[in-house]
Design a protein around this motif. Sequence first.
Motif, short mmCIF file in Angstrom:
data_model
loop_
_atom_site.label_atom_id
_atom_site.label_comp_id
_atom_site.label_asym_id
_atom_site.label_seq_id
_atom_site.Cartn_x
_atom_site.Cartn_y
_atom_site.Cartn_z
N VAL A 40 -3.23 6.82 0.99
CA VAL A 40 -2.72 6.65 -0.37
C VAL A 40 -1.41 5.86 -0.34
O VAL A 40 -0.48 6.19 0.41
CB VAL A 40 -2.50 8.01 -1.05
N HIS A 41 -1.34 4.80 -1.14
CA HIS A 41 -0.13 3.98 -1.26
C HIS A 41 0.32 4.01 -2.73
O HIS A 41 -0.50 4.10 -3.65
CB HIS A 41 -0.39 2.52 -0.90
N THR A 42 1.63 3.89 -2.92
CA THR A 42 2.17 3.66 -4.27
C THR A 42 3.00 2.40 -4.22
O THR A 42 3.63 2.09 -3.20
CB THR A 42 3.03 4.83 -4.75
N ARG A 43 3.03 1.67 -5.33
CA ARG A 43 3.82 0.46 -5.43
C ARG A 43 4.79 0.58 -6.61
O ARG A 43 4.36 0.87 -7.72
CB ARG A 43 2.93 -0.77 -5.66
N GLY A 44 6.07 0.34 -6.33
CA GLY A 44 7.06 0.30 -7.40
C GLY A 44 7.29 1.61 -8.09
O GLY A 44 7.75 1.64 -9.23
N VAL A 45 7.03 2.75 -7.42
CA VAL A 45 7.23 4.06 -8.02
C VAL A 45 8.25 4.81 -7.17
O VAL A 45 8.12 4.87 -5.96
CB VAL A 45 5.92 4.87 -8.07
N GLY A 46 9.21 5.37 -7.81
CA GLY A 46 10.16 6.18 -7.11
C GLY A 46 11.28 5.40 -6.48
O GLY A 46 11.37 4.20 -6.52
#
Length: 490
Positions: A484-490
């Motif tokens: 799982v990857h997130t982009r531009g969050v946090g």
Amino acid sequence: MPMPARLGRYAVRRRIGSGGFATVWLAYDEQLDSPVAIKVLAENWTEDSHVRQRFLEEGRFLRKVESPHVVTVYDAGSLDDDRPYLVMSYADQGTLADRLEGEGLTVPQACEVIRQIGEGLHALHQRGVLHRDVKPANVLFRTVDPEHDGTMVRAMVGDLGLGKALDVSSRLTMIAGTPSYVAPEQAQGEHLDARADQFSLAALAFLLLSGRPAYAHGTLSAAADPPPPPPLSTDDRRFSARVDTVVRRGLAADREQRYPDVQAFVAALVAALGDDGMGTLPARWLPIDPELTQPGNRPSLVPTPDELPVAGPPRSRRRRWPAAVLALVLLAAGGAAGFVGWRHAHQSETFTDADGVLKVTVPQSWAHSVSENGWVPPGSSFNQSGLSVGDAADWRDSPGGQGVFVGLMAEDTLPKTMPQHPSCTERGRPEDTTTHGDPTRTVVSTGCPGVIVEHVVQVSADTLLWVQVRAHDRSTAASVLLSVHTRGVG
């Protein structure tokens, strides 16, 4: 919000990030021949006059701050649906969080970043503004061309969220801040002054100099009464007692024992580091990272939706799942051995949600039912970024169904209770830990048949990342969770 062709006079290129309060787009100012970042108020806050007012006030405050080390607001406007937007400087070299996922910083580079961020915070304080959420994700970098020594990378204070700008009394937040960087008085909900930001900067300095965080608080209650930080020196980096004393004073639990202001703390730290912190220009500047998102060529004509770039958003910032969670998923019931060869034995596919914020890799056999258009969290009437991939349309309700759900939701605390799964014969206890300072809660249930993992991360002051994985075996669940990857969050 689908990608618009234009925002005002600006040609939109791609989405940079999205959170509970706003979406940020990379665009091009054709009149000034320059890339910009445009932050647009999220649709779910359109009718809230209080949020709208604070969104605009944030732009007015930043517009008044004259500092190269604070994100600049160039312009403001409104969409056809009357949602406001702010046009800001574009950080083409990503964030400090991006840099720390690689090789980290040298001591001279760390000293230079601390100095520049200190200047940005001082400029905010001169205008009566507290940042209240200084952390690696809110330190942005952009390239500039100085008159000498070639191109450099400059550090700026920034923030893609709105939560920190709201009063403590607001119904939208409780006590804002990231636990591992927040000052004790902030975690206690007391009246704040500039020394709260000094504490956060000292915590950031500890991380950059030693390569490890001063604290790994899982909650704000833990941050309210912190123990003394560990020694600054490590086996790889040795610092004098003077440097250790300066950082510890900046991290004093009693703000009366800290330096009178951020400038005094930075000056003391630079003096204590001496030659170790100086280096020579441009050696102490960060190198340019060519892999980070670039604005692309200047648009020669007004683009149509078909002509807009189809490339994905910026390079993902992969969140490293904490060791406690990995132990639960990988090691229990012999899962580790199966995980080692999982990717060699399975063909896989990668999916990204429609917002370009979430990404996950799953076994190819799961890719029968895919939903990429977001979800509406319980108790909300507004769509959020979400992604669901499963081996059947009813994978979440069917015994033996396999799949994964990844979604964002606007919440400022971890859930007190986690979903129950009556079909599971054994439900694990909630495990609380942190991921890069972000609080997490995980429950692993077995005998479902198979395994169900519920994993929640507080990725920002007002946003949760929720992951649910259902698989026949632990090794498969672990591989999907790790992807799982997130982009531009946090």
